[in-house]
Design a protein around this motif. Structure first.
Motif, PDB file in Angstrom:
ATOM      1  N   PRO A  40      10.485  22.876  13.197  1.00 47.85           N
ATOM      2  CA  PRO A  40      10.231  21.635  13.947  1.00 47.85           C
ATOM      3  C   PRO A  40      10.493  20.360  13.130  1.00 47.85           C
ATOM      4  N   ALA A  41      10.424  20.458  11.822  1.00 48.41           N
ATOM      5  CA  ALA A  41      10.675  19.287  10.982  1.00 48.41           C
ATOM      6  C   ALA A  41      12.169  19.084  10.705  1.00 48.41           C
ATOM      7  N   ASN A  42      12.970  20.050  11.108  1.00 42.21           N
ATOM      8  CA  ASN A  42      14.410  19.970  10.846  1.00 42.21           C
ATOM      9  C   ASN A  42      15.182  20.553  12.028  1.00 42.21           C
ATOM     10  N   LEU A  43      15.056  19.881  13.175  1.00 40.89           N
ATOM     11  CA  LEU A  43      15.699  20.358  14.394  1.00 40.89           C
ATOM     12  C   LEU A  43      17.210  20.168  14.317  1.00 40.89           C
ATOM     13  N   SER A  44      17.926  21.012  15.049  1.00 41.83           N
ATOM     14  CA  SER A  44      19.369  20.807  15.165  1.00 41.83           C
ATOM     15  C   SER A  44      19.597  19.545  16.011  1.00 41.83           C
ATOM     16  N   PRO A  45      20.780  18.965  15.951  1.00 43.29           N
ATOM     17  CA  PRO A  45      21.041  17.781  16.780  1.00 43.29           C
ATOM     18  C   PRO A  45      20.785  18.031  18.271  1.00 43.29           C
ATOM     19  N   VAL A  46      21.152  19.198  18.764  1.00 45.14           N
ATOM     20  CA  VAL A  46      20.956  19.491  20.192  1.00 45.14           C
ATOM     21  C   VAL A  46      19.462  19.613  20.495  1.00 45.14           C
ATOM     22  N   GLN A  47      18.722  20.293  19.639  1.00 41.89           N
ATOM     23  CA  GLN A  47      17.277  20.410  19.854  1.00 41.89           C
ATOM     24  C   GLN A  47      16.601  19.039  19.807  1.00 41.89           C
ATOM     25  N   GLN A  48      16.982  18.215  18.828  1.00 40.05           N
ATOM     26  CA  GLN A  48      16.409  16.867  18.731  1.00 40.05           C
ATOM     27  C   GLN A  48      16.715  16.061  19.986  1.00 40.05           C
ATOM     28  N   ALA A  49      17.946  16.156  20.464  1.00 44.40           N
ATOM     29  CA  ALA A  49      18.341  15.417  21.668  1.00 44.40           C
ATOM     30  C   ALA A  49      17.570  15.901  22.890  1.00 44.40           C
ATOM     31  N   PHE A  50      17.341  17.206  23.002  1.00 47.41           N
ATOM     32  CA  PHE A  50      16.548  17.724  24.122  1.00 47.41           C
ATOM     33  C   PHE A  50      15.139  17.136  24.090  1.00 47.41           C
ATOM     34  N   ALA A  51      14.552  17.048  22.909  1.00 43.01           N
ATOM     35  CA  ALA A  51      13.204  16.487  22.801  1.00 43.01           C
ATOM     36  C   ALA A  51      13.213  14.990  23.130  1.00 43.01           C
ATOM     37  N   GLU A  52      14.175  14.257  22.579  1.00 40.08           N
ATOM     38  CA  GLU A  52      14.240  12.811  22.814  1.00 40.08           C
ATOM     39  C   GLU A  52      14.500  12.472  24.285  1.00 40.08           C
ATOM     40  N   CYS A  53      15.329  13.257  24.942  1.00 38.73           N
ATOM     41  CA  CYS A  53      15.749  12.956  26.316  1.00 38.73           C
ATOM     42  C   CYS A  53      14.897  13.663  27.372  1.00 38.73           C
ATOM     43  N   HIS A  54      13.840  14.332  26.956  1.00 40.29           N
ATOM     44  CA  HIS A  54      12.965  15.065  27.878  1.00 40.29           C
ATOM     45  C   HIS A  54      13.768  16.051  28.721  1.00 40.29           C
ATOM     46  N   THR A  86      22.420  26.898  22.994  1.00 39.91           N
ATOM     47  CA  THR A  86      23.568  27.612  22.402  1.00 39.91           C
ATOM     48  C   THR A  86      24.878  27.149  23.030  1.00 39.91           C
ATOM     49  N   THR A  87      24.884  26.969  24.333  1.00 37.85           N
ATOM     50  CA  THR A  87      26.099  26.522  25.028  1.00 37.85           C
ATOM     51  C   THR A  87      26.528  25.150  24.525  1.00 37.85           C
ATOM     52  N   ILE A  88      25.600  24.230  24.440  1.00 33.68           N
ATOM     53  CA  ILE A  88      25.918  22.850  24.037  1.00 33.68           C
ATOM     54  C   ILE A  88      26.310  22.795  22.561  1.00 33.68           C
ATOM     55  N   THR A  89      25.652  23.586  21.738  1.00 31.53           N
ATOM     56  CA  THR A  89      26.010  23.620  20.313  1.00 31.53           C
ATOM     57  C   THR A  89      27.473  24.011  20.144  1.00 31.53           C
ATOM     58  N   PRO A 126      33.359  16.756  20.233  1.00 28.75           N
ATOM     59  CA  PRO A 126      32.245  16.072  19.562  1.00 28.75           C
ATOM     60  C   PRO A 126      31.816  14.753  20.202  1.00 28.75           C
ATOM     61  N   GLN A 127      32.592  14.206  21.125  1.00 28.59           N
ATOM     62  CA  GLN A 127      32.202  12.946  21.779  1.00 28.59           C
ATOM     63  C   GLN A 127      32.401  13.049  23.284  1.00 28.59           C
ATOM     64  N   PRO A 128      31.608  13.856  23.960  1.00 27.81           N
ATOM     65  CA  PRO A 128      31.806  14.018  25.401  1.00 27.81           C
ATOM     66  C   PRO A 128      31.298  12.819  26.198  1.00 27.81           C
ATOM     67  N   THR A 129      31.960  12.573  27.315  1.00 20.50           N
ATOM     68  CA  THR A 129      31.447  11.603  28.283  1.00 20.50           C
ATOM     69  C   THR A 129      30.369  12.317  29.100  1.00 20.50           C
ATOM     70  N   VAL A 154      23.104  16.026  25.995  1.00 21.37           N
ATOM     71  CA  VAL A 154      24.406  16.404  25.438  1.00 21.37           C
ATOM     72  C   VAL A 154      25.042  15.194  24.765  1.00 21.37           C
ATOM     73  N   VAL A 155      25.038  14.060  25.462  1.00 28.07           N
ATOM     74  CA  VAL A 155      25.637  12.840  24.914  1.00 28.07           C
ATOM     75  C   VAL A 155      24.843  12.382  23.688  1.00 28.07           C
ATOM     76  N   ARG A 156      23.535  12.433  23.770  1.00 27.46           N
ATOM     77  CA  ARG A 156      22.683  12.026  22.637  1.00 27.46           C
ATOM     78  C   ARG A 156      22.895  12.959  21.442  1.00 27.46           C
ATOM     79  N   ALA A 157      23.044  14.236  21.676  1.00 26.83           N
ATOM     80  CA  ALA A 157      23.276  15.182  20.568  1.00 26.83           C
ATOM     81  C   ALA A 157      24.565  14.826  19.833  1.00 26.83           C
ATOM     82  N   SER A 158      25.582  14.440  20.566  1.00 26.88           N
ATOM     83  CA  SER A 158      26.838  14.062  19.899  1.00 26.88           C
ATOM     84  C   SER A 158      26.616  12.821  19.034  1.00 26.88           C
TER      85      SER A 158
END
Length: 170
Positions: A90-104, A117-120, A127-130, A155-159
């Protein structure tokens, strides 16, 4: 009808989340069941058992694969990455996990491992999806909570997080 007690067991060895793992299982054991029941990795969820919902998505040699459609024995000697391998600290989330938490984007959480896994894998390709590209990328995964708007935002936030982390390391 096959008697499960007399069914021949095969020794199956996979590299899962960077670790070589071996267990015995019947030839017909699905990869999703092998991960959950034989290796104790319960992060991979089984939803529809027909490959439609995407909840069981893992990375097989870096590519998204429906674990409910793959026999474990056919994944022998391949690299499997589950949601546990993407991040479990939890102290070192992947970018996708962090984005899921930030974006609810978590909703009830049942479909989340498949989305993660799909988004990763998708962000490695794009790396820069619309938002429209993000929507297309997740179209193979179903969320029964209908939280797609927040998942697209994630997805956008993770990028963005990936780029921010790359800039921090320069």
């Amino acid at each position: 009808m096959t008697d499960a007690a007399t069914e021949q067991l095969l020794e199956i060895t996979l590299r899962v989340n960077g670790v070589r793992r071996t267990a015995s299982a019947p030839a017909r054991r699905l990869l999703s069941d092998f991960l959950r029941h034989d290796l104790g990795l319960t992060g991979t969820h089984v939803g529809c058992e027909h490959g439609v919902c995407g909840a069981c998505t893992v990375l097989l040699d870096g590519e998204p694969a429906r674990a409910c459609l793959v026999f474990a024995v056919t994944a022998q000697a391949h690299e499997v990455t589950t949601v546990e391998g993407i991040g479990h600290d939890p102290a070192n989330l992947s970018p996708v996990q962090q984005a899921f938490a930030e974006c609810h984007a978590l909703q009830c959480g049942f479909c989340t491992p498949g989305f993660i896994t799909t988004i990763t894998a998708y962000l490695d390709e794009n790396p820069q999806p619309t938002p429209e590209e993000a929507r297309e990328a997740i179209s193979g995964n179903l969320c029964r909570c209908t939280g797609y708007q927040n998942i697209v935002k994630a997805v956008v936030r993770a990028s963005e997080i990936v780029r921010e982390r790359e800039e921090e390391t320069r």
